[in-house]
Scaffold this motif. Structure first.
Motif, PDB file in Angstrom:
ATOM      1  N   GLN A  46       0.828  -1.200   0.000  1.00  0.00           N
ATOM      2  CA  GLN A  46       0.000   0.000   0.000  1.00  0.00           C
ATOM      3  C   GLN A  46       0.868   1.257   0.000  1.00  0.00           C
ATOM      4  O   GLN A  46       0.544   2.226  -0.666  1.00  0.00           O
ATOM      5  CB  GLN A  46      -0.926  -0.008   1.216  1.00  0.00           C
ATOM      6  N   ARG A  47       1.988   1.221   0.689  1.00  0.00           N
ATOM      7  CA  ARG A  47       2.887   2.366   0.713  1.00  0.00           C
ATOM      8  C   ARG A  47       3.398   2.658  -0.702  1.00  0.00           C
ATOM      9  O   ARG A  47       3.626   3.791  -1.080  1.00  0.00           O
ATOM     10  CB  ARG A  47       4.053   2.113   1.667  1.00  0.00           C
ATOM     11  N   PHE A  48       3.575   1.637  -1.488  1.00  0.00           N
ATOM     12  CA  PHE A  48       4.031   1.828  -2.864  1.00  0.00           C
ATOM     13  C   PHE A  48       2.876   2.233  -3.779  1.00  0.00           C
ATOM     14  O   PHE A  48       3.062   2.441  -4.966  1.00  0.00           O
ATOM     15  CB  PHE A  48       4.694   0.547  -3.393  1.00  0.00           C
ATOM     16  N   GLY A  49       1.669   2.301  -3.258  1.00  0.00           N
ATOM     17  CA  GLY A  49       0.532   2.768  -4.042  1.00  0.00           C
ATOM     18  C   GLY A  49       0.007   1.755  -5.040  1.00  0.00           C
ATOM     19  O   GLY A  49      -0.496   2.144  -6.081  1.00  0.00           O
ATOM     20  N   LEU A  50       0.114   0.474  -4.735  1.00  0.00           N
ATOM     21  CA  LEU A  50      -0.352  -0.547  -5.669  1.00  0.00           C
ATOM     22  C   LEU A  50      -1.874  -0.590  -5.650  1.00  0.00           C
ATOM     23  O   LEU A  50      -2.486  -1.099  -4.730  1.00  0.00           O
ATOM     24  CB  LEU A  50       0.237  -1.910  -5.307  1.00  0.00           C
ATOM     25  N   GLN A  51      -2.468  -0.021  -6.668  1.00  0.00           N
ATOM     26  CA  GLN A  51      -3.913  -0.002  -6.841  1.00  0.00           C
ATOM     27  C   GLN A  51      -4.282  -0.996  -7.933  1.00  0.00           C
ATOM     28  O   GLN A  51      -3.416  -1.529  -8.616  1.00  0.00           O
ATOM     29  CB  GLN A  51      -4.371   1.410  -7.229  1.00  0.00           C
ATOM     30  N   ASP A  52      -5.579  -1.205  -8.115  1.00  0.00           N
ATOM     31  CA  ASP A  52      -6.027  -2.102  -9.168  1.00  0.00           C
ATOM     32  C   ASP A  52      -5.469  -1.644 -10.513  1.00  0.00           C
ATOM     33  O   ASP A  52      -5.480  -0.448 -10.824  1.00  0.00           O
ATOM     34  CB  ASP A  52      -7.555  -2.142  -9.206  1.00  0.00           C
ATOM     35  N   ASP A  53      -4.951  -2.570 -11.296  1.00  0.00           N
ATOM     36  CA  ASP A  53      -4.352  -2.343 -12.612  1.00  0.00           C
ATOM     37  C   ASP A  53      -3.098  -1.478 -12.532  1.00  0.00           C
ATOM     38  O   ASP A  53      -2.734  -0.795 -13.475  1.00  0.00           O
ATOM     39  CB  ASP A  53      -5.368  -1.739 -13.590  1.00  0.00           C
ATOM     40  N   ASP A  54      -2.423  -1.516 -11.391  1.00  0.00           N
ATOM     41  CA  ASP A  54      -1.195  -0.749 -11.196  1.00  0.00           C
ATOM     42  C   ASP A  54       0.001  -1.695 -11.173  1.00  0.00           C
ATOM     43  O   ASP A  54      -0.121  -2.864 -10.824  1.00  0.00           O
ATOM     44  CB  ASP A  54      -1.263   0.016  -9.870  1.00  0.00           C
ATOM     45  N   ILE A  55       1.153  -1.175 -11.571  1.00  0.00           N
ATOM     46  CA  ILE A  55       2.401  -1.928 -11.544  1.00  0.00           C
ATOM     47  C   ILE A  55       3.357  -1.208 -10.612  1.00  0.00           C
ATOM     48  O   ILE A  55       3.502   0.016 -10.682  1.00  0.00           O
ATOM     49  CB  ILE A  55       3.035  -2.030 -12.949  1.00  0.00           C
ATOM     50  N   SER A  56       4.004  -1.966  -9.728  1.00  0.00           N
ATOM     51  CA  SER A  56       4.968  -1.400  -8.801  1.00  0.00           C
ATOM     52  C   SER A  56       6.102  -2.388  -8.629  1.00  0.00           C
ATOM     53  O   SER A  56       6.095  -3.460  -9.225  1.00  0.00           O
ATOM     54  CB  SER A  56       4.285  -1.107  -7.463  1.00  0.00           C
ATOM     55  N   ALA A  57       7.077  -2.021  -7.810  1.00  0.00           N
ATOM     56  CA  ALA A  57       8.197  -2.922  -7.543  1.00  0.00           C
ATOM     57  C   ALA A  57       8.540  -2.864  -6.065  1.00  0.00           C
ATOM     58  O   ALA A  57       8.395  -1.819  -5.422  1.00  0.00           O
ATOM     59  CB  ALA A  57       9.408  -2.530  -8.382  1.00  0.00           C
ATOM     60  N   VAL A  58       8.965  -3.989  -5.538  1.00  0.00           N
ATOM     61  CA  VAL A  58       9.484  -4.081  -4.176  1.00  0.00           C
ATOM     62  C   VAL A  58      10.775  -4.877  -4.228  1.00  0.00           C
ATOM     63  O   VAL A  58      11.010  -5.644  -5.168  1.00  0.00           O
ATOM     64  CB  VAL A  58       8.491  -4.761  -3.198  1.00  0.00           C
TER      65      VAL A  58
END
Length: 121
Positions: A13-25
């Protein structure tokens, strides 16, 4: 027992992963620190190693920032396009190759665990 790294849902959630979103950890996979691409579609989260099969470089143009074109993930280095169901390259220099998918397990408390596809539990 397979090596796995857990990432809490609050981190996602801190990375802002919303529906249809791409992020990285960043996570430790099989004892190695790796950048992991996360893609959320509805309730499902897909994960791949952040390594382009064409040249072995990260796909993001800045940490956790990805290019998209017509619903596909685009490698910032050489423009390869990947579909987001299986991570298969559909256009560009590595057409037909595939991103290395990780299995995502979610525990009751929302913690995500990542496992390589060849791992056994």
């Amino acid at each position: 027992m397979a090596e796995t790294e857990s990432v809490s849902s609050s981190l996602i959630q801190r990375f802002g992963l919303q529906d249809d979103d791409i992020s990285a950890v960043d996570a430790v996979i099989d004892g190695e620190s790796e950048s992991v691409i996360l893609y959320r579609q509805g309730l499902q989260v897909r994960a791949w190693l952040n390594i382009c099969p064409h040249a072995g470089r990260r796909l993001d143009y800045a940490p956790g920032r990805f290019l998209r074109d017509q619903g596909h993930l685009v490698c910032a280095a050489h423009g390869a396009s990947f579909e987001l169901n299986e991570g298969r390259c559909i256009a560009g220099p590595c057409c037909g190759a595939q991103l290395r998918m990780l299995r995502v397990d979610e525990s009751a408390d929302g913690t995500l665990g990542f496992h390589t596809a060849t791992s056994s539990d």
